[in-house]
Design a protein around this motif. Structure first.
Motif, PDB file in Angstrom:
ATOM      1  N   ARG A   1       1.944  -0.337   8.047  1.00 56.97           N
ATOM      2  CA  ARG A   1       1.601   0.974   8.607  1.00 56.97           C
ATOM      3  C   ARG A   1       0.107   1.119   8.473  1.00 56.97           C
ATOM      4  O   ARG A   1      -0.456   1.036   7.382  1.00 56.97           O
ATOM      5  CB  ARG A   1       2.332   2.084   7.866  1.00 56.97           C
ATOM      6  N   ALA A   2      -0.526   1.330   9.598  1.00 57.18           N
ATOM      7  CA  ALA A   2      -1.976   1.547   9.603  1.00 57.18           C
ATOM      8  C   ALA A   2      -2.236   3.039   9.747  1.00 57.18           C
ATOM      9  O   ALA A   2      -1.429   3.778  10.300  1.00 57.18           O
ATOM     10  CB  ALA A   2      -2.613   0.788  10.751  1.00 57.18           C
ATOM     11  N   LYS A   3      -3.372   3.470   9.240  1.00 61.78           N
ATOM     12  CA  LYS A   3      -3.752   4.868   9.395  1.00 61.78           C
ATOM     13  C   LYS A   3      -4.028   5.161  10.851  1.00 61.78           C
ATOM     14  O   LYS A   3      -4.545   4.344  11.584  1.00 61.78           O
ATOM     15  CB  LYS A   3      -5.003   5.187   8.577  1.00 61.78           C
ATOM     16  N   ALA A   4      -3.670   6.366  11.271  1.00 65.34           N
ATOM     17  CA  ALA A   4      -3.955   6.778  12.643  1.00 65.34           C
ATOM     18  C   ALA A   4      -5.466   6.962  12.809  1.00 65.34           C
ATOM     19  O   ALA A   4      -6.149   7.443  11.912  1.00 65.34           O
ATOM     20  CB  ALA A   4      -3.235   8.071  12.964  1.00 65.34           C
ATOM     21  N   GLU A   5      -5.948   6.534  13.965  1.00 63.41           N
ATOM     22  CA  GLU A   5      -7.384   6.653  14.200  1.00 63.41           C
ATOM     23  C   GLU A   5      -7.748   7.966  14.786  1.00 63.41           C
ATOM     24  O   GLU A   5      -7.055   8.629  15.420  1.00 63.41           O
ATOM     25  CB  GLU A   5      -7.831   5.537  15.134  1.00 63.41           C
TER      26      GLU A   5
ATOM     27  N   THR B   1       0.857  -1.181   0.000  1.00 61.20           N
ATOM     28  CA  THR B   1       0.000   0.000   0.000  1.00 61.20           C
ATOM     29  C   THR B   1       0.894   1.232   0.000  1.00 61.20           C
ATOM     30  O   THR B   1       2.089   1.161   0.318  1.00 61.20           O
ATOM     31  CB  THR B   1      -0.899   0.029   1.244  1.00 61.20           C
TER      32      THR B   1
ATOM     33  N   PRO C   1       1.020   3.786   2.114  1.00 59.61           N
ATOM     34  CA  PRO C   1       1.691   4.029   3.405  1.00 59.61           C
ATOM     35  C   PRO C   1       2.840   3.049   3.669  1.00 59.61           C
ATOM     36  O   PRO C   1       3.869   3.437   4.217  1.00 59.61           O
ATOM     37  CB  PRO C   1       0.575   3.846   4.439  1.00 59.61           C
ATOM     38  N   ASN C   2       2.680   1.799   3.260  1.00 62.84           N
ATOM     39  CA  ASN C   2       3.748   0.822   3.463  1.00 62.84           C
ATOM     40  C   ASN C   2       4.926   1.067   2.529  1.00 62.84           C
ATOM     41  O   ASN C   2       6.087   0.828   2.902  1.00 62.84           O
ATOM     42  CB  ASN C   2       3.223  -0.604   3.322  1.00 62.84           C
TER      43      ASN C   2
END
Length: 79
Positions: free
Chosen positions: A75-79, A4, A6-7
């Motif tokens: 890397r996950a999106k910040a919540e 992705t 972000p990754n």
């Protein structure tokens, strides 16, 4: 499966920091030589002690970048 966005950025960031660390080590080693030539032996030794820890850190960063590529780290999106 492709990374992705972000990754991809995480992978690039890790590789960039590893390269920066490598070149910083080269520059600092050169400074240590100059310090030694000027008679600052203790300071040169301390600087070289720091520089010798850089390759392990570089290897860790490269390993993390490989884990991002393999999908083990994401890397996950910040919540």
């Amino acid at each position: 499966m492709p990374l992705t966005k972000p990754n991809q950025q995480l992978h690039r960031d890790l590789k960039e920091v590893a390269a920066l660390l490598k070149w910083s080590g080269v520059d600092l080693a050169g400074m240590a030589v100059r310090l030694s030539e000027l008679g600052f032996e203790a300071e040169a030794r301390e600087l070289l002690k720091i520089v010798t820890s850089f390759p392990d850190a570089e290897d860790k960063l490269a390993g993390y970048a490989d884990e991002v590529t393999a999908g083990d780290i994401t890397r996950a999106k910040a919540e």
